[in-house]
Design a protein around this motif. Structure first.
Motif, PDB file in Angstrom:
ATOM      1  N   PRO A  75       0.855  -1.199   0.000  1.00 15.65           N
ATOM      2  CA  PRO A  75       0.000   0.000   0.000  1.00 15.65           C
ATOM      3  C   PRO A  75       0.892   1.250   0.000  1.00 15.65           C
ATOM      4  N   LYS A  76       0.591   2.170  -0.919  1.00 14.24           N
ATOM      5  CA  LYS A  76       1.481   3.329  -1.095  1.00 14.24           C
ATOM      6  C   LYS A  76       0.757   4.641  -0.894  1.00 14.24           C
ATOM      7  N   ARG A  77       1.494   5.561  -0.298  1.00 10.45           N
ATOM      8  CA  ARG A  77       0.995   6.931  -0.218  1.00 10.45           C
ATOM      9  C   ARG A  77       1.544   7.701  -1.398  1.00 10.45           C
ATOM     10  N   ASN A  78       0.729   8.529  -1.986  1.00 13.26           N
ATOM     11  CA  ASN A  78       1.222   9.414  -3.033  1.00 13.26           C
ATOM     12  C   ASN A  78       0.579  10.774  -2.760  1.00 13.26           C
ATOM     13  N   ASP A  79       1.279  11.550  -1.929  1.00 11.54           N
ATOM     14  CA  ASP A  79       0.715  12.809  -1.442  1.00 11.54           C
ATOM     15  C   ASP A  79       0.330  13.761  -2.564  1.00 11.54           C
ATOM     16  N   SER A  80       1.086  13.720  -3.673  1.00  9.44           N
ATOM     17  CA  SER A  80       0.832  14.685  -4.742  1.00  9.44           C
ATOM     18  C   SER A  80      -0.565  14.519  -5.349  1.00  9.44           C
ATOM     19  N   ILE A  81      -1.142  13.319  -5.213  1.00 11.80           N
ATOM     20  CA  ILE A  81      -2.512  13.153  -5.730  1.00 11.80           C
ATOM     21  C   ILE A  81      -3.484  12.789  -4.612  1.00 11.80           C
ATOM     22  N   GLY A  82      -3.040  12.979  -3.374  1.00  9.89           N
ATOM     23  CA  GLY A  82      -3.925  12.718  -2.241  1.00  9.89           C
ATOM     24  C   GLY A  82      -4.208  11.245  -1.999  1.00  9.89           C
ATOM     25  N   MET A  83      -3.284  10.395  -2.458  1.00  5.98           N
ATOM     26  CA  MET A  83      -3.494   8.959  -2.253  1.00  5.98           C
ATOM     27  C   MET A  83      -2.929   8.518  -0.904  1.00  5.98           C
ATOM     28  N   SER A  84      -3.729   7.765  -0.159  1.00  5.37           N
ATOM     29  CA  SER A  84      -3.263   7.197   1.112  1.00  5.37           C
ATOM     30  C   SER A  84      -3.124   5.685   0.917  1.00  5.37           C
ATOM     31  N   LYS A  85      -2.508   5.034   1.905  1.00  6.08           N
ATOM     32  CA  LYS A  85      -2.412   3.571   1.820  1.00  6.08           C
ATOM     33  C   LYS A  85      -3.805   2.972   1.659  1.00  6.08           C
ATOM     34  N   ARG A  86      -4.761   3.564   2.359  1.00  6.61           N
ATOM     35  CA  ARG A  86      -6.128   3.038   2.291  1.00  6.61           C
ATOM     36  C   ARG A  86      -6.738   3.228   0.898  1.00  6.61           C
ATOM     37  N   SER A  87      -6.595   4.435   0.334  1.00 12.46           N
ATOM     38  CA  SER A  87      -7.227   4.645  -0.971  1.00 12.46           C
ATOM     39  C   SER A  87      -6.505   3.853  -2.061  1.00 12.46           C
ATOM     40  N   TYR A  88      -5.192   3.619  -1.880  1.00 13.83           N
ATOM     41  CA  TYR A  88      -4.469   2.723  -2.794  1.00 13.83           C
ATOM     42  C   TYR A  88      -5.136   1.348  -2.778  1.00 13.83           C
ATOM     43  N   MET A  89      -5.397   0.846  -1.562  1.00  3.92           N
ATOM     44  CA  MET A  89      -6.002  -0.484  -1.446  1.00  3.92           C
ATOM     45  C   MET A  89      -7.441  -0.506  -1.946  1.00  3.92           C
ATOM     46  N   GLU A  90      -8.137   0.626  -1.779  1.00  6.61           N
ATOM     47  CA  GLU A  90      -9.504   0.686  -2.331  1.00  6.61           C
ATOM     48  C   GLU A  90      -9.467   0.558  -3.852  1.00  6.61           C
ATOM     49  N   ALA A  91      -8.408   1.136  -4.443  1.00  6.57           N
ATOM     50  CA  ALA A  91      -8.259   1.017  -5.902  1.00  6.57           C
ATOM     51  C   ALA A  91      -7.996  -0.437  -6.299  1.00  6.57           C
ATOM     52  N   VAL A  92      -7.220  -1.137  -5.462  1.00 10.09           N
ATOM     53  CA  VAL A  92      -6.963  -2.562  -5.736  1.00 10.09           C
ATOM     54  C   VAL A  92      -8.276  -3.355  -5.690  1.00 10.09           C
ATOM     55  N   VAL A  93      -9.054  -3.122  -4.629  1.00  2.25           N
ATOM     56  CA  VAL A  93     -10.315  -3.866  -4.477  1.00  2.25           C
ATOM     57  C   VAL A  93     -11.272  -3.539  -5.627  1.00  2.25           C
ATOM     58  N   GLU A  94     -11.255  -2.276  -6.055  1.00  2.00           N
ATOM     59  CA  GLU A  94     -12.092  -1.921  -7.203  1.00  2.00           C
ATOM     60  C   GLU A  94     -11.665  -2.707  -8.442  1.00  2.00           C
ATOM     61  N   GLY A  95     -10.364  -2.945  -8.556  1.00  2.00           N
ATOM     62  CA  GLY A  95      -9.843  -3.759  -9.663  1.00  2.00           C
ATOM     63  C   GLY A  95     -10.372  -5.188  -9.601  1.00  2.00           C
ATOM     64  N   LEU A  96     -10.450  -5.734  -8.385  1.00  2.00           N
ATOM     65  CA  LEU A  96     -10.999  -7.090  -8.234  1.00  2.00           C
ATOM     66  C   LEU A  96     -12.468  -7.102  -8.657  1.00  2.00           C
ATOM     67  N   ARG A  97     -13.195  -6.060  -8.249  1.00  2.00           N
ATOM     68  CA  ARG A  97     -14.620  -5.976  -8.612  1.00  2.00           C
ATOM     69  C   ARG A  97     -14.805  -5.826 -10.112  1.00  2.00           C
ATOM     70  N   ALA A  98     -13.794  -5.234 -10.772  1.00  2.00           N
ATOM     71  CA  ALA A  98     -13.915  -4.962 -12.213  1.00  2.00           C
ATOM     72  C   ALA A  98     -13.596  -6.178 -13.077  1.00  2.00           C
ATOM     73  N   VAL A  99     -13.069  -7.231 -12.452  1.00  2.00           N
ATOM     74  CA  VAL A  99     -12.726  -8.433 -13.230  1.00  2.00           C
ATOM     75  C   VAL A  99     -13.966  -8.928 -13.966  1.00  2.00           C
ATOM     76  N   SER A 100     -13.859  -9.085 -15.297  1.00  2.00           N
ATOM     77  CA  SER A 100     -15.062  -9.417 -16.060  1.00  2.00           C
ATOM     78  C   SER A 100     -14.919 -10.631 -16.967  1.00  2.00           C
ATOM     79  N   THR A 101     -13.685 -10.983 -17.347  1.00  2.00           N
ATOM     80  CA  THR A 101     -13.544 -12.100 -18.287  1.00  2.00           C
ATOM     81  C   THR A 101     -13.714 -13.454 -17.604  1.00  2.00           C
ATOM     82  N   VAL A 102     -13.631 -13.469 -16.266  1.00  2.00           N
ATOM     83  CA  VAL A 102     -13.774 -14.718 -15.494  1.00  2.00           C
ATOM     84  C   VAL A 102     -14.626 -14.432 -14.265  1.00  2.00           C
ATOM     85  N   ASP A 103     -15.097 -15.498 -13.600  1.00  2.00           N
ATOM     86  CA  ASP A 103     -15.790 -15.319 -12.324  1.00  2.00           C
ATOM     87  C   ASP A 103     -14.746 -15.226 -11.221  1.00  2.00           C
TER      88      ASP A 103
END
Ligand code: 5GP
Length: 362
Positions: A99-127
């Motif tokens: 989990p990474k912080r990127n202050d220049s875009i307001g990213m926190s470790k938490r929002s980084y991980m939220e982006a990861v989870v959103e990626g899991l939710r976006a998986v569409s070619t498989v179940d």
């Protein structure tokens, strides 16, 4: 399709930012080049280079992180990485990321991980099934289970669990923040903690408080252990008794003995070890000794993108380098279910899946 591709597989050591498709990385780099953030031609050369020492690998990761650390990109690469593994019949994936912080875009470790989870939710070619509450891999509770894994006409299914990595550059406080985040995200499929990053940076005692806390709270732990010679650290790590370790390249006699009595499963990354010159040649790789000793081990990719490999490629390499047949490779793959960081119900379901796939491989 080759039988190693058809065979169901379990991937337990894959770093998100090391597993990005070359095509995606180049596309993202080109966009940043156009914006003047990086010089594309310099970066292209680095991305396409195939042999890298361990030192160069970490320089490459710093570059990759510049290219990927924003919300939509993290979501995109997560989705693609999961879909790529599922496409080669990985049926259970533990994906790790720092989990990474990127202050220049307001990213926190938490929002980084939220982006990861959103990626899991976006998986569409498989179940996909990634939370502890998902029943089958995307199968609604009321529909009959589809057990067919290798049949191209059936949709592929993958279980995914997340491990949060502590980077060895981090402080005790930053490591603790990662563990707390992992605890908060248990309902979203986070099951454990990994310690990784440049092995010549940082000290074991810096991470120990966070790792102890993680263990007390019931998180699973896997450590990058023995990538470089460091007897004191290797011994302290084995003493800590994590649920798994990665690599174990630079062990000496005494450490091998300790490891074998401990029965701690080892995540073996053949191509990664050879490419980074952690092991000088495949025929002297410790896979052979551990395999013959029946020590628990699992073949993994480490960084499928950075090392231009796939999990099927790793199985193929092991089969040809060590003279193992289809049945032995299938058993090796199935044995990995014993040390996944998921509950017994998932393990049971995976074993059933493997056993029905076994009949088709014959
Ligand atoms: P990320 O955690 O950013 O998704 O994936 C890349 C990171 O994983 C790297 O910056 C590094 O910390 C870790 N990593 C990837 N490959 C290796 C490896 O072979 N050895 C170690 N020690 N760390 C690695």
């Amino acid at each position: 399709e080759h039988w190693v591709t058809m065979m169901p597989k379990v991937e337990l050591h894959a770093h998100l930012n090391g597993s990005i498709r070359d095509s995606t990385l180049l596309e993202l780099a080109r966009v940043l080049g156009e914006k003047g953030v990086i010089v594309f031609s310099d970066v292209e050369h680095v991305i396409m280079k195939s042999d890298r020492t361990l030192h160069e690998v970490f320089k490459l990761f710093d570059l990759i992180h510049i290219i990927t650390t924003d919300y939509t990109t993290v979501t995109r690469i997560t989705k693609e990485v999961v879909e790529d593994f599922a496409a080669e019949n990985v049926v259970y994936l533990e994906l790790r990321t720092t989990p990474k912080r990127n202050d220049s875009i307001g990213m926190s470790k938490r929002s980084y991980m939220e982006a990861v989870v959103e990626g899991l939710r976006a998986v569409s070619t498989v179940d996909i099934a990634f939370t502890p509450h998902d029943l089958g891999a995307g199968i609604p509770a009321n529909s009959p289970p589809v057990k067919d894994l290798c049949n191209g006409t059936t949709r592929k299914k993958i279980y995914v669990r997340l491990l949060l990595s502590i980077d060895r550059r981090e402080t005790t406080a930053a490591a603790m923040e990662t563990v707390k985040l992992a605890l908060e995200m248990r309902d979203l499929g986070v099951v454990g903690i990994d310690l990784s990053g440049n092995p010549i940076v940082g000290e074991w005692i810096t991470f120990l408080p966070a790792l102890k806390f993680a263990r007390e709270q019931g998180l699973f732990i896997t450590l990058h252990c023995g990538e470089v010679r460091n007897r004191k650290e290797i011994q302290a790590m084995l003493e800590f008794s994590p649920q798994r370790i990665g690599h174990a390249c630079c062990f000496e006699e005494e450490e091998w003995r300790k490891l074998k009595t401990s029965e701690i499963p080892v995540e073996i990354c053949l191509t990664s070890n050879i490419r980074t010159e952690s092991i000088s040649s495949i025929d002297i790789h410790h896979f052979v000794d551990l395999y013959n000793a029946k020590h628990p081990l699992v073949l993994c990719t480490d960084d499928a993108g950075v090392f231009s490999t796939t999990l099927s490629g790793e199985y193929f390499l092991a089969a040809s380098a060590f003279g193992l047949g289809k049945r032995e490779m299938f058993q090796l793959s199935r044995n990995a279910i014993d040390f996944i960081f998921a509950d017994d119900k998932v393990k049971r379901e995976l074993r059933e899946n493997f056993d029905s796939a076994a009949m088709k491989l014959d």
